[in-house]
Write a protein that holds these residues in place. Structure first.
Motif, PDB file in Angstrom:
ATOM      1  N   UNK A  17       0.686  -1.163   0.114  1.00 45.01           N
ATOM      2  CA  UNK A  17      -0.082  -0.026   0.140  1.00 45.01           C
ATOM      3  C   UNK A  17       0.955   1.263   0.125  1.00 45.01           C
ATOM      4  N   UNK A  18       1.996   1.218   0.777  1.00 46.85           N
ATOM      5  CA  UNK A  18       2.866   2.371   0.870  1.00 46.85           C
ATOM      6  C   UNK A  18       3.805   2.686  -0.359  1.00 46.85           C
ATOM      7  N   UNK A  19       3.931   1.486  -1.081  1.00 45.98           N
ATOM      8  CA  UNK A  19       4.301   1.698  -2.593  1.00 45.98           C
ATOM      9  C   UNK A  19       3.602   2.269  -3.461  1.00 45.98           C
ATOM     10  N   UNK A  20       2.292   1.870  -3.312  1.00 46.17           N
ATOM     11  CA  UNK A  20       1.245   2.354  -4.239  1.00 46.17           C
ATOM     12  C   UNK A  20       0.881   4.015  -3.951  1.00 46.17           C
ATOM     13  N   UNK A  21       1.196   4.303  -2.557  1.00 49.43           N
ATOM     14  CA  UNK A  21       1.094   5.951  -2.198  1.00 49.43           C
ATOM     15  C   UNK A  21       2.285   6.676  -2.638  1.00 49.43           C
TER      16      UNK A  21
ATOM     17  N   UNK B 195       4.355   1.432  -7.797  1.00 51.92           N
ATOM     18  CA  UNK B 195       4.079  -0.130  -8.270  1.00 51.92           C
ATOM     19  C   UNK B 195       4.061   0.241  -9.692  1.00 51.92           C
ATOM     20  N   UNK B 196       4.183  -0.814 -10.365  1.00 51.01           N
ATOM     21  CA  UNK B 196       4.061  -1.062 -11.973  1.00 51.01           C
ATOM     22  C   UNK B 196       2.784  -0.565 -12.351  1.00 51.01           C
ATOM     23  N   UNK B 197       2.656   0.171 -13.553  1.00 44.62           N
ATOM     24  CA  UNK B 197       1.274   0.224 -14.345  1.00 44.62           C
ATOM     25  C   UNK B 197       0.396   1.007 -13.584  1.00 44.62           C
ATOM     26  N   UNK B 198      -0.734   0.672 -13.448  1.00 48.32           N
ATOM     27  CA  UNK B 198      -1.850   1.560 -12.803  1.00 48.32           C
ATOM     28  C   UNK B 198      -1.632   0.935 -11.377  1.00 48.32           C
ATOM     29  N   UNK B 199      -1.293   1.883 -10.304  1.00 50.26           N
ATOM     30  CA  UNK B 199      -1.185   1.560  -9.030  1.00 50.26           C
ATOM     31  C   UNK B 199      -2.609   1.096  -8.308  1.00 50.26           C
ATOM     32  N   UNK B 200      -3.676   1.615  -8.622  1.00 48.42           N
ATOM     33  CA  UNK B 200      -5.049   1.366  -7.949  1.00 48.42           C
ATOM     34  C   UNK B 200      -5.386   0.032  -8.577  1.00 48.42           C
ATOM     35  N   UNK B 201      -4.997  -0.178  -9.836  1.00 48.24           N
ATOM     36  CA  UNK B 201      -5.658  -1.580 -10.119  1.00 48.24           C
ATOM     37  C   UNK B 201      -4.705  -2.531  -9.552  1.00 48.24           C
ATOM     38  N   UNK B 202      -3.465  -2.503  -9.560  1.00 47.28           N
ATOM     39  CA  UNK B 202      -2.384  -3.133  -8.784  1.00 47.28           C
ATOM     40  C   UNK B 202      -2.941  -3.547  -7.404  1.00 47.28           C
ATOM     41  N   UNK B 203      -3.259  -2.618  -6.778  1.00 48.71           N
ATOM     42  CA  UNK B 203      -3.608  -2.951  -5.443  1.00 48.71           C
ATOM     43  C   UNK B 203      -5.050  -3.560  -5.214  1.00 48.71           C
TER      44      UNK B 203
ATOM     45  N   UNK C  16      -4.024  -7.223  -6.136  1.00 49.92           N
ATOM     46  CA  UNK C  16      -2.958  -7.853  -5.104  1.00 49.92           C
ATOM     47  C   UNK C  16      -3.854  -8.170  -3.787  1.00 49.92           C
ATOM     48  N   UNK C  17      -4.813  -7.307  -3.539  1.00 48.17           N
ATOM     49  CA  UNK C  17      -5.554  -7.525  -2.112  1.00 48.17           C
ATOM     50  C   UNK C  17      -6.783  -8.761  -2.435  1.00 48.17           C
ATOM     51  N   UNK C  18      -7.218  -8.730  -3.716  1.00 43.94           N
ATOM     52  CA  UNK C  18      -8.152  -9.706  -4.054  1.00 43.94           C
ATOM     53  C   UNK C  18      -7.638 -11.011  -4.158  1.00 43.94           C
ATOM     54  N   UNK C  19      -6.273 -11.078  -4.799  1.00 43.61           N
ATOM     55  CA  UNK C  19      -5.943 -12.433  -5.086  1.00 43.61           C
ATOM     56  C   UNK C  19      -5.266 -12.920  -3.708  1.00 43.61           C
ATOM     57  N   UNK C  20      -4.746 -11.879  -2.893  1.00 42.27           N
ATOM     58  CA  UNK C  20      -4.284 -12.337  -1.388  1.00 42.27           C
ATOM     59  C   UNK C  20      -5.566 -12.911  -0.648  1.00 42.27           C
ATOM     60  N   UNK C  21      -6.665 -12.394  -0.975  1.00 43.36           N
ATOM     61  CA  UNK C  21      -7.712 -13.018   0.128  1.00 43.36           C
ATOM     62  C   UNK C  21      -8.210 -14.421  -0.632  1.00 43.36           C
TER      63      UNK C  21
ATOM     64  N   UNK D  59     -11.584  -6.854   2.707  1.00 40.22           N
ATOM     65  CA  UNK D  59     -12.041  -5.550   3.073  1.00 40.22           C
ATOM     66  C   UNK D  59     -11.077  -4.493   2.509  1.00 40.22           C
ATOM     67  N   UNK D  60      -9.804  -4.788   2.696  1.00 39.88           N
ATOM     68  CA  UNK D  60      -8.985  -3.816   1.815  1.00 39.88           C
ATOM     69  C   UNK D  60      -9.177  -3.772   0.457  1.00 39.88           C
ATOM     70  N   UNK D  61      -9.476  -4.782  -0.255  1.00 39.52           N
ATOM     71  CA  UNK D  61      -9.940  -4.877  -1.672  1.00 39.52           C
ATOM     72  C   UNK D  61     -11.077  -3.994  -1.937  1.00 39.52           C
TER      73      UNK D  61
END
Length: 210
Positions: A34-38, A42-50, A53-58, A96-98
């Protein structure tokens, strides 16, 4: 498949160390990404990356949660069960983060738009239902709640199975192309459910552990 005749048991301090490592890994990984995104790292679109990341993590944490019981049974390692609740709670946290990333960065907290998206876009509806189930499981996971709920606790926590399916459907449905990744998740989930087919047969059996 390897089967051990003698139960595995490790020192309680080892269990504590591994539990701490799970907490640190799950929280630090989420926080650092998340800090990398802020910070724009992060590569590409940071919002899409987050969001991804959170969805796959869940989903990954859900699958880990589901694999713990078969492993504990196969290798007679009952202490593994201690990690099941932890991974399940973190699956809910990542979900939730997703949702938070989607609402805050994609929709800019426009609540009218948030509710219309949930109602009108089926894959988001499925994701919201999945999150609702995971939150219900997370808030009822403490041992004190389990004792108070009695047999109803297990009936509720069996919803982890449809929640896992819905999570993968949500992921699959959200993609416009390249469905190989959710297909891999689905195959893994079906294999895990196959290991539990006896438990998933309704009515004639008493419910066991998730």
């Amino acid at each position: 498949m390897l089967v051990l005749n003698k139960p595995i048991r490790v020192n309680k301090h080892v269990i504590t160390v591994f539990r701490v490592l799970i907490h640190l890994t799950a929280l630090l990984w989420l926080g650092l990404v998340y800090l990398d995104g802020l910070n724009g790292n992060l590569p590409g679109d940071p919002v899409q990356y987050l969001i991804e990341f959170s969805g796959k993590g869940a989903i990954n944490l859900l699958l880990i949660c589901l694999v713990i019981s078969p492993l504990a049974k196969q290798f007679k390692f009952a202490q593994l069960i201690k990690f099941r609740r932890t991974t399940g709670v973190y699956a809910a946290l990542y979900a939730v983060f997703h949702l938070y990333i989607f609402i805050s960065y994609e929709l800019q907290f426009e609540w009218g738009l948030v509710f219309s998206e949930i109602i009108e876009r089926p894959y988001i509806t499925v994701g919201f239902i999945t999150l609702s189930i995971l939150l219900a499981l997370a808030v009822t996971s403490p041992s004190t709640v389990k004792r108070k709920m009695g047999k109803h606790w297990q009936q509720l926590h069996n919803w982890v199975y449809p929640a896992s399916i819905l999570a993968i459907v949500h992921f699959w449905w959200s993609l416009k192309s390249e469905w190989s990744e959710p297909l891999v998740y689905l195959i893994c989930l079906l294999l895990l459910l196959a290991l539990r087919y006896k438990k998933l047969i309704p009515a004639r059996r008493k419910t066991g552990n998730v």
